[in-house]
Motif scaffolding. Sequence first.
Motif, PDB file in Angstrom:
ATOM      1  N   SER A   6       0.830  -1.203   0.000  1.00  0.00           N
ATOM      2  CA  SER A   6       0.000   0.000   0.000  1.00  0.00           C
ATOM      3  C   SER A   6       0.864   1.253   0.000  1.00  0.00           C
ATOM      4  CB  SER A   6      -0.882   0.005   1.244  1.00  0.00           C
ATOM      5  OG  SER A   6      -0.078   0.298   2.361  1.00  0.00           O
ATOM      6  N   TYR A   7       0.226   2.322  -0.402  1.00  0.00           N
ATOM      7  CA  TYR A   7       0.925   3.605  -0.418  1.00  0.00           C
ATOM      8  C   TYR A   7       1.487   3.910   0.966  1.00  0.00           C
ATOM      9  CZ  TYR A   7       1.383   8.644  -0.208  1.00  0.00           C
ATOM     10  OH  TYR A   7       1.860   9.896  -0.007  1.00  0.00           O
ATOM     11  N   THR A   8       0.629   3.804   1.959  1.00  0.00           N
ATOM     12  CA  THR A   8       1.049   4.149   3.321  1.00  0.00           C
ATOM     13  C   THR A   8       2.211   3.279   3.770  1.00  0.00           C
ATOM     14  OG1 THR A   8      -1.229   4.684   3.776  1.00  0.00           O
ATOM     15  CG2 THR A   8       0.203   4.440   5.670  1.00  0.00           C
ATOM     16  N   ALA A   9       2.094   1.974   3.473  1.00  0.00           N
ATOM     17  CA  ALA A   9       3.162   1.064   3.903  1.00  0.00           C
ATOM     18  C   ALA A   9       4.466   1.391   3.189  1.00  0.00           C
ATOM     19  CB  ALA A   9       2.751  -0.370   3.618  1.00  0.00           C
ATOM     20  N   ARG A  52       4.993  17.713   4.552  1.00  0.00           N
ATOM     21  CA  ARG A  52       5.436  18.679   3.534  1.00  0.00           C
ATOM     22  C   ARG A  52       6.086  18.014   2.327  1.00  0.00           C
ATOM     23  NH1 ARG A  52       4.097  20.335   8.578  1.00  0.00           N
ATOM     24  NH2 ARG A  52       3.287  22.448   8.439  1.00  0.00           N
ATOM     25  N   PHE A  53       6.779  16.916   2.560  1.00  0.00           N
ATOM     26  CA  PHE A  53       7.610  16.399   1.455  1.00  0.00           C
ATOM     27  C   PHE A  53       7.158  15.058   0.899  1.00  0.00           C
ATOM     28  CE2 PHE A  53      10.567  19.058   4.057  1.00  0.00           C
ATOM     29  CZ  PHE A  53      10.446  20.162   3.232  1.00  0.00           C
ATOM     30  N   ALA A  54       6.165  14.440   1.512  1.00  0.00           N
ATOM     31  CA  ALA A  54       5.570  13.268   0.871  1.00  0.00           C
ATOM     32  C   ALA A  54       4.404  13.781   0.034  1.00  0.00           C
ATOM     33  CB  ALA A  54       5.086  12.290   1.918  1.00  0.00           C
ATOM     34  N   GLN A  55       4.129  13.091  -1.050  1.00  0.00           N
ATOM     35  CA  GLN A  55       3.066  13.543  -1.947  1.00  0.00           C
ATOM     36  C   GLN A  55       1.990  12.472  -2.032  1.00  0.00           C
ATOM     37  OE1 GLN A  55       3.935  16.329  -4.984  1.00  0.00           O
ATOM     38  NE2 GLN A  55       4.258  17.122  -2.962  1.00  0.00           N
ATOM     39  N   THR A  56       0.846  12.909  -2.423  1.00  0.00           N
ATOM     40  CA  THR A  56      -0.224  11.929  -2.618  1.00  0.00           C
ATOM     41  C   THR A  56      -0.101  11.277  -3.990  1.00  0.00           C
ATOM     42  OG1 THR A  56      -1.544  13.774  -3.333  1.00  0.00           O
ATOM     43  CG2 THR A  56      -1.918  12.986  -1.114  1.00  0.00           C
ATOM     44  N   TRP A  65       0.959   8.857  -6.105  1.00  0.00           N
ATOM     45  CA  TRP A  65       1.533   7.522  -5.974  1.00  0.00           C
ATOM     46  C   TRP A  65       2.500   7.214  -7.114  1.00  0.00           C
ATOM     47  CZ3 TRP A  65       2.851   3.581  -3.296  1.00  0.00           C
ATOM     48  CH2 TRP A  65       3.138   2.379  -3.924  1.00  0.00           C
ATOM     49  N   ALA A  66       2.096   7.576  -8.326  1.00  0.00           N
ATOM     50  CA  ALA A  66       2.894   7.216  -9.494  1.00  0.00           C
ATOM     51  C   ALA A  66       4.276   7.857  -9.444  1.00  0.00           C
ATOM     52  CB  ALA A  66       2.166   7.624 -10.762  1.00  0.00           C
ATOM     53  N   GLY A  67       4.359   8.994  -8.752  1.00  0.00           N
ATOM     54  CA  GLY A  67       5.647   9.698  -8.715  1.00  0.00           C
ATOM     55  C   GLY A  67       6.509   9.321  -7.525  1.00  0.00           C
ATOM     56  N   PHE A  68       6.158   8.229  -6.843  1.00  0.00           N
ATOM     57  CA  PHE A  68       6.870   7.878  -5.613  1.00  0.00           C
ATOM     58  C   PHE A  68       8.386   7.825  -5.808  1.00  0.00           C
ATOM     59  CE2 PHE A  68       8.718   4.771  -2.689  1.00  0.00           C
ATOM     60  CZ  PHE A  68       8.273   5.257  -1.474  1.00  0.00           C
ATOM     61  N   GLU A  69       8.807   7.198  -6.890  1.00  0.00           N
ATOM     62  CA  GLU A  69      10.251   7.049  -7.112  1.00  0.00           C
ATOM     63  C   GLU A  69      10.935   8.404  -7.266  1.00  0.00           C
ATOM     64  OE1 GLU A  69      11.728   4.257  -6.706  1.00  0.00           O
ATOM     65  OE2 GLU A  69       9.894   3.088  -6.580  1.00  0.00           O
ATOM     66  N   GLN A  70      10.182   9.379  -7.786  1.00  0.00           N
ATOM     67  CA  GLN A  70      10.776  10.702  -7.980  1.00  0.00           C
ATOM     68  C   GLN A  70      10.873  11.479  -6.670  1.00  0.00           C
ATOM     69  OE1 GLN A  70       8.335   9.789 -10.654  1.00  0.00           O
ATOM     70  NE2 GLN A  70      10.261   8.962 -11.403  1.00  0.00           N
TER      71      GLN A  70
END
Lengths: 279, 659
Positions: B148-151, B188-192, B194-199
């Motif tokens: 999951s995103y959160t995990a 502030r620095f985590a984004q919702t 998901w697709a850009g997680f690696e970035q």
Amino acid sequence: MHLVRFPTRHLFALVAACAVFFAGCATDDQVRTIVRDSNYQMLLATAPGAELGAVSADGKTNASAADTSAQINAFLEANKSDPVMAAALRFRQTLLYLNEHAFALADAAFKQVDATSLRSPRDKAIYAAYPDLRWWSEYALAAPATFYSGEKAAAIQHLSSLAQQAGGLAALPDLRDYFLEMRAWIGLKLGLASFDLNFSVNTLEDAVNVWTATFTPAELDELVSADFKSAKPFDLSTRRVIRARVLLTTLASQTAGAPNAKLTFSQDAVNKFYASLAH
Amino acid sequence: MILPGTASLVLSGVQELIKLGTRIDNLMAQRTAVQSNLVLGMPSLRLGNVLAQVATVEQALAATAGQQPDPFGADRAALQQEVANPDQNFDTLFAKYFPDQTSALVISPDAAYLAQLQQAFPGLDWTDPGVRIAAVALAAGNDPTQISYTARVALAVADTLLEFGAENTALFVRDAKLQAVVQSVLQRFAQTDWAGFEQWNPLLQAALKVTLNAALDVADKLPDQNPWLDGVFDALAQARAAAPNPDDYLLGLMQGKGVPLLLSKGLLVASAKLDDASASSFKLVAADVLAAAAPFIQQQTNPDLAQFFRDHWGDLLRAGLTSLDKHGATLLDPKQPLLDSVLTALVQQLSTTPNAGFLSSDTLYQLADTAIGAVAANPAELNGLVNKPWLASFLAAVATSAQQLTVKKLFTPEAATALLQDAIGVVAKYPNLIVSGNGLPVTLVSSIFGAFAQLPPAQFSRLDATTIGETTLRAALDAIAANPSLVSTQFGPVVTAVATQLANDVGQGQFTADQAAAVASAAIDAIARNPQIYAGAQNGIASAVISAVQKAFPANSAWAARLLVETAQQTLLAVARNGGPTVANQPAAQLQQLLTIVISAGLTTAANQLGTSTDLDGIPPILGGLVSQALTGGLTVFDPGSPQFTAAFQAIAALPVQK
């Protein structure tokens, strides 16, 4: 007191602390070593005779494939509680054996892989294509007429299977390319091994066409121009263009002067490059 | 930005992960096993074009038909059958009769590919396994449905925490204040996205790392709430949103050299000094500083300037924070936004200040702190601050001094910074000096070391330069700190001239560097005691005195090593105390001549009086006394053989020494 900053992903302090804190826990370092050594062994097999430096900074390691495999066995024996890690490492061991042409060991390791615990899309896809990889590893070096007479039906079936496997891998472009390239080499071997001219020509053309159909216009341009000045060495595009050039050059050298030399491919750029080769 | 609720969920996940102590390393190991690259070789293969081989056999059979003996012997029939319908026997027969052609091509696609790749990119080290692995490896791929995103964010946070070691990780689990700090970063620095997680994950991890490093330094003093930290992070998030390449831009800012200090100081100081409202105002200041610096950071044409602001935006804000501690939150008054104005003016000015790149983090911090202090003491300067010449001169003087100290490598970077900071520290004590354009303490650095740079290098070692320069500078700074009115005299040029003269003398072997340094200190003491004489209308008095003392000592004098420095001190003091009328009426050259005569005569007399009226240590004060008498007209006969001179010598020798 200012804390010591550790380089990303280097958990030496944690490992040391773990020894005291969490006695008996599996270590990330061990897995890193396994991954590093197995990749190195498989790399050696891809380029025999190449002058390669030491794989580790301290220059100590470079275990043999057998050592690495034993390392995996020992690690998994000591860490039985994590099926996900076990599946990933056991499957890595399978591929290591396959790379070494140790087919019985590869099959035995493959049987131990719990497919439901495989997590990475890459591993799942390779697991599904294992029969194709296994068969090709075993017969790729067979003499041509022997291959044709004994493995033609199997080859046709694996050509179809690999095309199907590759079709579902849009999110894994490097693995898709790997499957399609493997398919192209199988087609090359099968087409060249056939004494039936029509079958030979059709098989050779199909082998190349199915793979190069996935090439972008820029990649097709590069295939012809071989201009890599603005290319990046580790881009998939660079990889597939150079690999396609290797395949087509090999094809041209094999068909030179033979009845099956006249081939027409579906991509103009491929025709152009093939025509430029002596055959 | 993610919502506070999501951040809490992530944190709770992290805590769960960490509480599962024995699982932590397994998790990391699992991730390595699953996500590492895989080298999967393309099998080598054997090729052979059977159509071509059949044609070859057919031609050979036809060409040898009826030949005796038959080259194919008993196999001719089998071969004829095989060319009609080849099977596995064809390979054997073909190999038997056409061995040259049977070594059908065995090709390794990987080796051929790597060879061509190597040709296309000859600049890479192809013996490095890492390079080859990069060329052939297969990526593991991402499967968002697996975790999951959160995990996943939780794992990223746990990964970062683990880098701090087990002890600090355990501390995090216990300490709600540290968790609040992490929450602030997460929000502030985590984004919702998901697709850009690696970035954005590298940015999140970098931000966490630098913040946790700062927070762990002051963990025992952390407050429950940290509005200041939230404010700075909000300003950064705002800067990220405005940037064309948001995550790279922000990552560059977070990796700036000054950021760790900004955060550790901020966490410690701001929370104690700033209430919610002030913290909110500080956020606006931070946002304005980042906005002012953004054009320089994002432009491509001057990468050095871009890097300068990436490295130093944190130092500017740290100075702002320290100034709040010193001057109070009134600096944030929206009606008179002093802090905002000074910091943004500094950004503008620094962008055009030559040699700004030589400023260290600590120097820039102190410089900004001093500039804020100067404006705080002179609020009227706020109007048109960005164009004030004094601000530009001040920055230029510090930057040029930093360059002088750095380029010639006279000092270690730390020593250069310390020296420069001492100079700025003197200015900071008297902020009006800067505003009035009198940054003498700072300009002294560049004038002394600039003058040294003009001396013939062969005559002057680096060690000599540092010894004389540093001693002179520190003595001069002490003098100005004790008496700031010196800046309105010729103090600076005189000090520079004395230091240069002494450096030159060392080069010519007339002084050792230690002697020169001691004489320089004595000269500065004398100048400070009587600036009217030494730094007044007439130039070169101090230099004349030093030259006179030098000349009075015979070449290779046995006494010189022992008495030279103290004689110089005594003479300089004597002139400071009694030389007024003489200096007013005579040029420096005449004064020098007079002093040379008096001291020479005194030394000759001393040789006869040793053991009678004085010992060696008593000689310099007596010489100083003789000089005083000569300057005041009490002594007019300078013949060492005369009874008058001897009597004067003995009389002074009998007096208590004046300090």
